[in-house]
Every structure is written in C-alpha cells, then in structure tokens.
Design a protein around this motif. Structure first.
Motif, PDB file in Angstrom:
ATOM      1  N   ASP A   3      -3.682  -7.963 -13.531  1.00  0.00           N
ATOM      2  CA  ASP A   3      -2.940  -6.971 -12.745  1.00  0.00           C
ATOM      3  C   ASP A   3      -3.479  -6.923 -11.318  1.00  0.00           C
ATOM      4  OD1 ASP A   3      -1.367  -6.317 -14.939  1.00  0.00           O
ATOM      5  OD2 ASP A   3      -2.679  -4.669 -15.569  1.00  0.00           O
TER       6      ASP A   3
ATOM      7  N   ILE B 102      -1.385  -7.890  -7.690  1.00  0.00           N
ATOM      8  CA  ILE B 102      -1.336  -7.072  -6.476  1.00  0.00           C
ATOM      9  C   ILE B 102      -1.854  -7.876  -5.283  1.00  0.00           C
ATOM     10  CG2 ILE B 102      -2.285  -5.027  -5.348  1.00  0.00           C
ATOM     11  CD1 ILE B 102      -2.330  -3.659  -8.074  1.00  0.00           C
TER      12      ILE B 102
ATOM     13  N   GLN C 101      -1.455   0.243   1.088  1.00  0.00           N
ATOM     14  CA  GLN C 101      -1.329   0.894  -0.210  1.00  0.00           C
ATOM     15  C   GLN C 101      -1.559  -0.086  -1.351  1.00  0.00           C
ATOM     16  OE1 GLN C 101      -1.070   4.107  -1.038  1.00  0.00           O
ATOM     17  NE2 GLN C 101      -1.191   4.643   1.151  1.00  0.00           N
ATOM     18  N   LEU C 102      -1.087  -1.321  -1.170  1.00  0.00           N
ATOM     19  CA  LEU C 102      -1.338  -2.346  -2.185  1.00  0.00           C
ATOM     20  C   LEU C 102      -2.832  -2.667  -2.281  1.00  0.00           C
ATOM     21  CD1 LEU C 102       1.613  -4.803  -1.410  1.00  0.00           C
ATOM     22  CD2 LEU C 102       1.322  -3.462  -3.502  1.00  0.00           C
TER      23      LEU C 102
ATOM     24  N   LYS D 163      -5.255  -0.677  -1.540  1.00  0.00           N
ATOM     25  CA  LYS D 163      -5.876   0.483  -2.185  1.00  0.00           C
ATOM     26  C   LYS D 163      -5.735   0.398  -3.702  1.00  0.00           C
ATOM     27  CE  LYS D 163      -5.569   5.520  -2.525  1.00  0.00           C
ATOM     28  NZ  LYS D 163      -4.828   6.736  -2.110  1.00  0.00           N
ATOM     29  N   GLN D 164      -4.551   0.034  -4.169  1.00  0.00           N
ATOM     30  CA  GLN D 164      -4.334  -0.094  -5.617  1.00  0.00           C
ATOM     31  C   GLN D 164      -5.273  -1.133  -6.224  1.00  0.00           C
ATOM     32  OE1 GLN D 164      -0.172  -0.728  -6.680  1.00  0.00           O
ATOM     33  NE2 GLN D 164       0.478   0.607  -5.012  1.00  0.00           N
ATOM     34  N   ALA D 165      -5.441  -2.238  -5.503  1.00  0.00           N
ATOM     35  CA  ALA D 165      -6.319  -3.297  -6.007  1.00  0.00           C
ATOM     36  C   ALA D 165      -7.762  -2.807  -6.110  1.00  0.00           C
ATOM     37  CB  ALA D 165      -6.229  -4.518  -5.105  1.00  0.00           C
TER      38      ALA D 165
ATOM     39  N   GLU E 231      -8.790   0.203  -6.434  1.00  0.00           N
ATOM     40  CA  GLU E 231      -8.860   1.205  -7.507  1.00  0.00           C
ATOM     41  C   GLU E 231      -9.030   0.531  -8.865  1.00  0.00           C
ATOM     42  OE1 GLU E 231      -6.195   4.843  -5.529  1.00  0.00           O
ATOM     43  OE2 GLU E 231      -5.236   3.321  -6.801  1.00  0.00           O
ATOM     44  N   ILE E 232      -8.313  -0.570  -9.075  1.00  0.00           N
ATOM     45  CA  ILE E 232      -8.462  -1.305 -10.334  1.00  0.00           C
ATOM     46  C   ILE E 232      -9.870  -1.871 -10.448  1.00  0.00           C
ATOM     47  CG2 ILE E 232      -7.739  -3.381 -11.589  1.00  0.00           C
ATOM     48  CD1 ILE E 232      -4.912  -2.910 -10.520  1.00  0.00           C
TER      49      ILE E 232
END
Length: 532
Positions: free
Chosen positions: A463, A467, A482-483, A485-487, A489-490
């Motif tokens: 996942d 991203i 934002q992408l 940031k998502q990465a 966070e994972i």
C-alpha cells in the motif's frame, strides 16, 4: 560567517560563479576528513562525501547552484516535448581529461552503466527509461509514464567516457564490496575542473586544476590535497598547527577550542541528512543473533519497543551536545511542508519492555548492530548510546563499528544486505520525499526495479508503494503533499524505521580560507579561495 544549513562547493561552472576571486598568493588547499575516498568509480557508492570528492573531476548533465536550483552542466538546456519524453541538448566542445570529446554516446553508455549490477546508483535512472540518441549532441529520455522530477538527482549522476571505459575494461561498475580494485576505482577520466594527479586509497589524493576545463572557475586553487585522518585529536591538531586548511568533521567537544584559536574557526549549521536506525525485516531467521528459527524484527511490537527505548533527547544533549534536531520522520522538515503534523513518540522504556514481553521476548535477545565510525557526526558514540538504552529493556547489542569503507562493503555486500540492525544517514538526492519513499522505504525488488535500493532491512508495504507511485506523477503540490503524508503515516504505523535526528555539520576552517556555502546537506567539496 553564518552557514545557513550545510557547506558544499559545487564543481560546475554555474555553481562556481558565486566563488570569490582572490590574489593567487597560495593556491594549494589541504583538506582532512575522518573518512577515506575508497574508489574513484563514480557508480561504486551512493554517498554524499564520495560524490563531493568525485565532483571535482566528474560532472552530470545538470548541477545545482547555491540555492539548490537545477542549472545546466554538461547539458546546455532541456525540454519536454511531450509528458513522457525529455530532450537534453548537450554542451559542445567539452573534452574529457584524456582529450576524448564528450558526445551523446557517452550519455547512453553512462545510462547503461549506472543501471548495471554492481552500481550503487541505480535509482538515478529507472530501468524502464529508454535513452535514445537523436544526434551527437541531443539525447531523448523516453518514459513509460510522466515524471516531473526525472532530472532532480542528476547532478551526481556523473557522465563517464565510453571509449575510455572500453579501452580499460571498466564497462561494468565496480561494486562497493569488490576486493580487487578496477582501473576505474584507481583512475578517472571526467570533464570537471580538476584532474586526479595521484590517488593512494587510505593515504592521500591529489587534485590538480584542469587547464583545459570548458567552464569558468573563479576560485584561485591550483591544487587540492586530501588526506584522511581518522583520529579526532590528530585532525584538530593538524588544523590548529596550520598543517591542514580545512577539516571535517569537528568533534563537538572541540568547537569552542577551535573558535578561540587565532588562526581557525568553526563553520556550523543544521543539515538535511536524516540519521536513522533500520532493522532486518526480511529474513526468516535473524543474522548475528541468539534467536534461532525466527526473526524478532518481523514483529511490529519489537520494532516499536526498540523505538520507544531510545532516548532521543539524551542523545541530543549528551552525544550531540545540542547539535541535532530530533526527527519524527525519515526526512528533514525543510523538505516536507507537512512535517509539523507529525510528532515523535515519547521515550518509554517501561512500555518498550512490556511490548517485548508481549512479543515473546520477556528476557530480550541478542543481536549485532552495524555502525560506521567515520561517516557521520559522532556516529559511533550514537551507536554506543543506543547499546546502553536497549540494555535497559534486556536487549544485548553487540556493536560492530567500522570505517565506512568496511561498513558499506559489509551491509551492501553484492546486494545481499548483510546486516540485522544498523545505523545509516540519508539525504534525498532529489531534495524531495519521493526519493526517501522509493529508495529507502520502498519494497526491495532487485530483479524488476531499483525500488528499495538503499532499503537494507527490507521493509515492505505494498500500500505504501502504491502511494509512492502516485506521488511521482502527481503535479499538484497540495495533492502531492497529502499523498506523501499518507505514505509517512503508513511507515510510522509499521514502525518501519527509527528516525533519530538531522545532525549539524561542523567544519574547521583556516582563517586564510574563504568557503562558499550551499543550502543543502551535502558535505563540503572544499572548492575555496585561499590567501596568505
């Protein structure tokens, strides 16, 4: 002199424009570093100190100026006639040090060589990028999908001469773990403003000004003598006595002493390199451990326990003496706009001990930690501090601290990544998060792509990779952030790594030397102006 972030002198004509000219009273600069220059092959080791040394003699298609703006070097200009095609117009009249002309054939050769097995620079150019010769001075890079940052790390993708490599049997890159030096590891043939007159690994390297350099050099140096001096005390003494003009690094305990001396000063400032700790998350049985038949680091609770057992504030105050910035991410805050939205977990040894018990290791376990002792500021001392902190939760760390040449040869051995637990530093060559997400945190797949080339521990989350792929092609900055940031966070949820800090650089410099500065985290390349 105030040093904004890090000192680095670029070796290309455009970046050299900000060097100050001075009377040619003394034109030899003597420089000492704690580490050595193991190889002159520019594809052997993806390490910023090595890039800086080799930047005297080799050049890329692009360069960066003191503000980190990408500027022309061996390519005069470039364009994107379509989203998946970049066209580079090469500089005419450039010659390699042996007199061979620079042409498109050299770019095609270098594109193949940098992606071959044994190269530690494979992520500079993806395997699925086609490099097409349009004519002798025009090259197209054809991509399978758009990539707006294709050339962002090409300032240290140094172009080599095809004919010279073929004549000297160095068509293939020299692996970092090679036990026998190749011709390219002991000799150079670049296009840069300096020529290597002599190279004795571990002893001395002498650079002489290239009288046929195509660009303009405004500094006054005619000779640069590099000598590795591993001992901190000896290196400082050499600066204070005038034996050398520049040293790096300055031990933090000696900063005040040098600043109070009449003939030298310390230039210091925060840099963009992130120092971090990684785990082997790939093998079914952990190497160099008393645990047999399984790998504790595959358990997220063990990784979390190690993270929470490390007192980063103690490392900052005791080991780094305040010259570090603790980090919650694998990237410096200057390079990611949303970094302030992340907070580093608190030091919690009791919670760490509980997590180890829950994971089935109430008495801890034993493992070896690989650490360089001459690469980063206080690297061995940081590792020694980590050893003591992990002992508090029952983990016995056998510390293997080695000079960087031996360290990198071990942990990168023929792509087998012979390490279980290690300390490393990383500067994103693109000055962008995608480099971190792809090179350091991406799933390692040696057979199909260069993703995860520097992912020594084999962290992998599909996942996360999905991203990362979106980050590469997203042109909208807000959406892209934002992408990213998502990465992150994972990665943080997986306790994929233990980011420690961004260190500060400290250079000891003779007051006879004027150094340029560049706002990045590369090491000083010691292009300078010197006067008596």
């Amino acid at each position: 002199m105030s040093v904004g972030r890090t000192l680095y002198a670029a070796t290309f004509a455009g970046a050299l424009a900000f060097l100050s000219a001075a009377p040619a009273l003394s034109q030899t600069l003597r420089y000492a570093n704690q580490g050595d220059l193991k190889s002159l092959d520019p594809y052997t080791l993806n390490e910023s100190t090595t890039h800086a040394h080799l930047g005297h003699v080799y050049q890329g298609l692009t360069a960066r100026d003191k503000d980190l703006k990408i500027i022309p070097a061996l390519a005069e200009r470039w364009e994107t006639p379509e989203p998946t095609r970049w066209r580079f117009y090469l500089r005419k009249g450039v010659k390699f040090h042996n007199g061979n002309p620079f042409t498109a054939d050299d770019v095609l050769f270098s594109a193949d060589r940098v992606r071959k097995k044994g190269s530690n620079m494979q992520t500079r150019l993806a395997a699925d990028v086609k490099v097409v010769k349009v004519d002798d001075y025009t090259v197209d890079f054809v991509l399978p999908s758009p990539n707006p940052i294709l050339h962002s790390s090409w300032d240290v993708w140094y172009i080599m001469n095809k004919k010279w490599a073929e004549e000297n049997n160095v068509v293939d890159p020299t692996p970092v773990a090679a036990t026998t030096p190749s011709y390219a590891s002991l000799h150079e043939n670049g296009t840069g403003p300096f020529i290597v007159e002599s190279h004795q690994p571990g002893v001395k390297t002498v650079f002489k000004a290239n009288p046929n350099y195509w660009g303009k050099v405004e500094g006054n140096l005619k000779e640069i003598i590099f000598t590795p001096i591993a001992s901190d005390a000896t290196r400082v003494a050499a600066l204070l006595s005038g034996e050398v003009d520049v040293i790096e690094p300055v031990p933090v305990q000696d900063i005040a002493r040098i600043d109070s001396s009449p003939n030298a000063q310390v230039l210091k400032g925060p840099e963009l390199r992130t120092i971090f700790i990684g785990f082997d998350q790939t093998r079914d049985e952990l190497l160099y451990s008393n645990i047999k038949g399984k790998n504790p680091f595959k358990d997220v609770r063990v990784r979390e326990a190690f993270y929470k057992a490390i007192d980063i504030e103690l490392i900052k105050t005791r080991v780094m003496r305040g010259l570090s910035t603790p980090s919650a991410l694998m990237i410096a805050p200057e390079l990611f706009a949303l970094s302030k939205e992340f907070t580093r977990p608190k030091f919690d040894p009791d919670g760490a001990k509980k997590l180890l018990t829950e994971a089935g290791y109430p008495d801890g376990f034993e493992v070896t930690m690989d650490c360089p002792n001459d690469r980063y500021v206080n690297d061995a001392a940081i590792c020694q501090a980590v050893v003591g902190m992990l002992a508090r939760i029952g983990v016995k760390i056998n510390l293997l601290a080695q000079p960087k040449a031996q360290y990198f040869a071990k942990v990168l051995k023929q792509g087998n990544y012979q390490t279980s637990f290690y300390l490393l530093g990383w500067t994103p060559s693109t000055m962008d998060s995608h480099n971190v997400l792809y090179d350091i945190m991406g799933c390692r797949d040696d057979a199909k792509s260069s993703r995860g080339e520097a992912n020594l521990g084999g962290y992998c989350n599909k996942d996360f990779d999905a991203i990362t792929d979106k980050v590469l092609v997203e042109p909208d900055t807000a959406k892209r952030n934002q992408l990213i940031k998502q990465a992150y966070e994972i990665g943080n949820k997986d306790w994929s790594y233990i980011p420690l800090h961004q260190q500060a650089l400290a250079w000891g410099v003779s007051k006879k030397v004027k150094l340029p500065q560049r706002a990045d985290n590369q090491v000083l390349l010691y292009w300078a102006t010197k006067q008596e």
